[in-house]
Scaffold this active site. Structure first.
Site, PDB file in Angstrom:
ATOM      1  N   ILE A 152      44.115  58.002 111.766  1.00  0.00           N
ATOM      2  CA  ILE A 152      44.819  57.870 110.477  1.00  0.00           C
ATOM      3  C   ILE A 152      46.101  57.062 110.680  1.00  0.00           C
ATOM      4  O   ILE A 152      46.435  56.189 109.874  1.00  0.00           O
ATOM      5  CB  ILE A 152      45.121  59.261 109.859  1.00  0.00           C
ATOM      6  CG1 ILE A 152      43.819  60.038 109.643  1.00  0.00           C
ATOM      7  CG2 ILE A 152      45.883  59.106 108.540  1.00  0.00           C
ATOM      8  CD1 ILE A 152      44.000  61.485 109.224  1.00  0.00           C
TER       9      ILE A 152
ATOM     10  N   GLY B 198      45.354  64.461 100.794  1.00  0.00           N
ATOM     11  CA  GLY B 198      45.232  63.305 101.688  1.00  0.00           C
ATOM     12  C   GLY B 198      43.844  62.672 101.695  1.00  0.00           C
ATOM     13  O   GLY B 198      43.699  61.461 101.550  1.00  0.00           O
TER      14      GLY B 198
ATOM     15  N   GLU C  31      50.727  77.024 101.344  1.00  0.00           N
ATOM     16  CA  GLU C  31      50.019  76.310 100.275  1.00  0.00           C
ATOM     17  C   GLU C  31      49.147  77.291  99.505  1.00  0.00           C
ATOM     18  O   GLU C  31      48.486  78.108 100.122  1.00  0.00           O
ATOM     19  CB  GLU C  31      49.159  75.191 100.868  1.00  0.00           C
ATOM     20  CG  GLU C  31      50.009  74.125 101.542  1.00  0.00           C
ATOM     21  CD  GLU C  31      49.204  72.993 102.170  1.00  0.00           C
ATOM     22  OE1 GLU C  31      47.964  73.028 102.087  1.00  0.00           O
ATOM     23  OE2 GLU C  31      49.831  72.087 102.734  1.00  0.00           O
TER      24      GLU C  31
ATOM     25  N   HIS D  54      48.296  68.586  98.736  1.00  0.00           N
ATOM     26  CA  HIS D  54      47.423  68.411  99.905  1.00  0.00           C
ATOM     27  C   HIS D  54      46.126  67.670  99.524  1.00  0.00           C
ATOM     28  O   HIS D  54      45.028  68.214  99.635  1.00  0.00           O
ATOM     29  CB  HIS D  54      47.102  69.764 100.561  1.00  0.00           C
ATOM     30  CG  HIS D  54      46.666  69.613 101.988  1.00  0.00           C
ATOM     31  ND1 HIS D  54      46.854  70.601 102.933  1.00  0.00           N
ATOM     32  CD2 HIS D  54      46.045  68.604 102.639  1.00  0.00           C
ATOM     33  CE1 HIS D  54      46.362  70.200 104.095  1.00  0.00           C
ATOM     34  NE2 HIS D  54      45.867  68.984 103.936  1.00  0.00           N
TER      35      HIS D  54
ATOM     36  N   ARG E 201      50.592  68.552 108.471  1.00  0.00           N
ATOM     37  CA  ARG E 201      50.616  69.967 108.133  1.00  0.00           C
ATOM     38  C   ARG E 201      52.063  70.362 107.874  1.00  0.00           C
ATOM     39  O   ARG E 201      52.987  69.893 108.566  1.00  0.00           O
ATOM     40  CB  ARG E 201      50.056  70.827 109.276  1.00  0.00           C
ATOM     41  CG  ARG E 201      48.563  70.726 109.471  1.00  0.00           C
ATOM     42  CD  ARG E 201      47.771  71.327 108.309  1.00  0.00           C
ATOM     43  NE  ARG E 201      46.330  71.246 108.491  1.00  0.00           N
ATOM     44  CZ  ARG E 201      45.554  70.231 108.086  1.00  0.00           C
ATOM     45  NH1 ARG E 201      46.090  69.195 107.468  1.00  0.00           N
ATOM     46  NH2 ARG E 201      44.241  70.257 108.283  1.00  0.00           N
TER      47      ARG E 201
HETATM   48  C1  DGY Z   1      42.558  67.301 107.011  1.00  0.00           C
HETATM   49  O1  DGY Z   1      41.374  66.933 106.987  1.00  0.00           O
HETATM   50  O2  DGY Z   1      43.022  67.903 107.979  1.00  0.00           O
HETATM   51  C2  DGY Z   1      43.380  66.930 105.842  1.00  0.00           C
HETATM   52  O3  DGY Z   1      44.586  67.574 105.859  1.00  0.00           O
HETATM   53  C3  DGY Z   1      42.619  67.193 104.571  1.00  0.00           C
HETATM   54  O4  DGY Z   1      43.195  66.524 103.491  1.00  0.00           O
END
Ligand code: DGY
Length: 331
Positions: free
Chosen positions: A159, A289, A268, A287, A239
């Site tokens: 990522i 992502g 969360e 959350h 996180r």
């Molecule tokens: C993950 O896959 O760990 C991400 O935080 C999910 O959005």
């Protein structure tokens, strides 16, 4: 022959789950947003050969010690800090995650959050909708430039590299910190390796993508925020617990940093009255992502494939604790 029992801890599209029903007795928690209660998860796990879990399910030793049939936990996330990997490994339980399929989508969101925070997009959108826009003025909702600034990425995995690639389009200087040097990223993306301290002091944008571990818990503490530029913008898409949220709140209130974009929180969902949410220089997301329809579908498919492979004694595609595999899989 009795089919092995599989428990899925959230309501998922039946068409994705269906193939698994040919080889297993599959039960699914019937709520899309509400997590399965812990006690129920303990009960279901007792008879399960496989679990498909969410990052909100706490898979601790207590659950695993009463799971004699459990072979695999397929977690719908790349992160697996919700699972006690040591406990799983010592009991011969394979843990799978969903890397790679979510990298580009998560990088898109992370860069979008950076842009929204820098250019005050959510604040500006609310301003218009609330009817507060009275006229044009030179510094009305003026944010910070992104192009040609320094981005510091903590956690240069898939990522992180996908994010760095996006930053090259904005001609940003790319700094990174990681457990190991990423020579390919240095060569292909022009990224520069820095110590943690150097990165946080030099960067205009500090982006946290490092996984949560015992070592990274509260990595971003009061001391770290004090070292950042006063104009720095902090982004967290990994996180929540990697950040000491009290220290972040203090840093934002005291003007030690300029703003924060947060997709993740220690608890969360975050309480809507949490003081961080009361700050205009905080952009907060729930959350999301990896939350595109295409990517979430690919993640679910990967979990289903991994469970199916395990139940048929084959090697799953994406395993966290690889040492455990030998006792199960022929290929
Ligand atoms: C993950 O896959 O760990 C991400 O935080 C999910 O959005």
């Amino acid at each position: 022959m009795v089919k092995p029992y599989v428990f899925i801890t959230r309501k998922l599209p039946e068409e994705l789950v269906q193939p698994l029903r040919n080889i297993a007795a599959v039960e699914m928690w019937d709520q899309e947003e509400e997590p399965v209660p812990y006690e129920l998860l303990v009960e279901k796990t007792k008879k399960a050969a496989a679990l498909l879990t969410m990052l909100s399910d706490k898979m601790d030793e207590n659950i695993m010690k009463e799971a004699p049939h459990l072979k695999v936990i397929a977690n719908l996330a790349v992160g697996y800090d919700n699972i006690d990997i040591g406990a799983a490994t010592s009991r011969g339980i394979v843990v799978c995650n969903t890397p790679d399929v979510l990298s580009d989508t998560t990088a898109d969101l992370t860069f979008g959050l950076l842009m929204a925070t820098a250019r005050r997009l959510t604040e500006a959108a609310e301003y218009v909708k609330k009817g507060e826009w009275q006229g044009w003025s030179p510094y009305l909702l003026a944010g910070r430039d992104i192009h040609h600034k320094a981005i510091g990425i903590i956690g240069m995995g898939n990522i992180g590299r996908a994010l760095a690639k996006r930053a090259t389009g904005f001609e940003m200087e790319i700094l990174y910190h990681n457990r190991s040097r990423q020579l390919e990223a240095e060569k292909e993306l022009g990224a520069t390796y820095c110590s943690f301290d150097e990165l946080i002091t030099r960067s205009d944008y500090i982006v946290c993508l490092t996984p949560l571990t015992n070592e990274t818990k509260h990595l971003f503490n009061a001391e770290a925020f004090k070292k950042m530029k006063k104009s720095a913008i902090f982004i967290n898409a990994s996180r929540g617990a990697v950040v000491d949220e009290d220290a972040l709140l203090q840093a934002l209130k005291e003007g030690e940093i300029a703003a924060a974009g947060l997709d993740v929180f220690t608890k969360e969902p975050i309480d809507q009255h949490h003081p961080l949410l009361g700050l205009s220089n905080v952009v907060a997301l729930p959350h999301i992502g990896s939350a595109s329809i295409e990517t979430r579908t690919a993640m679910i498919q990967l979990c289903i494939d991994n469970i199916q492979l395990m139940l048929e004694s084959h090697k799953p595609k994406t395993v966290v604790n690889k040492d455990v595999l030998a006792q199960y899989c022929s290929s």
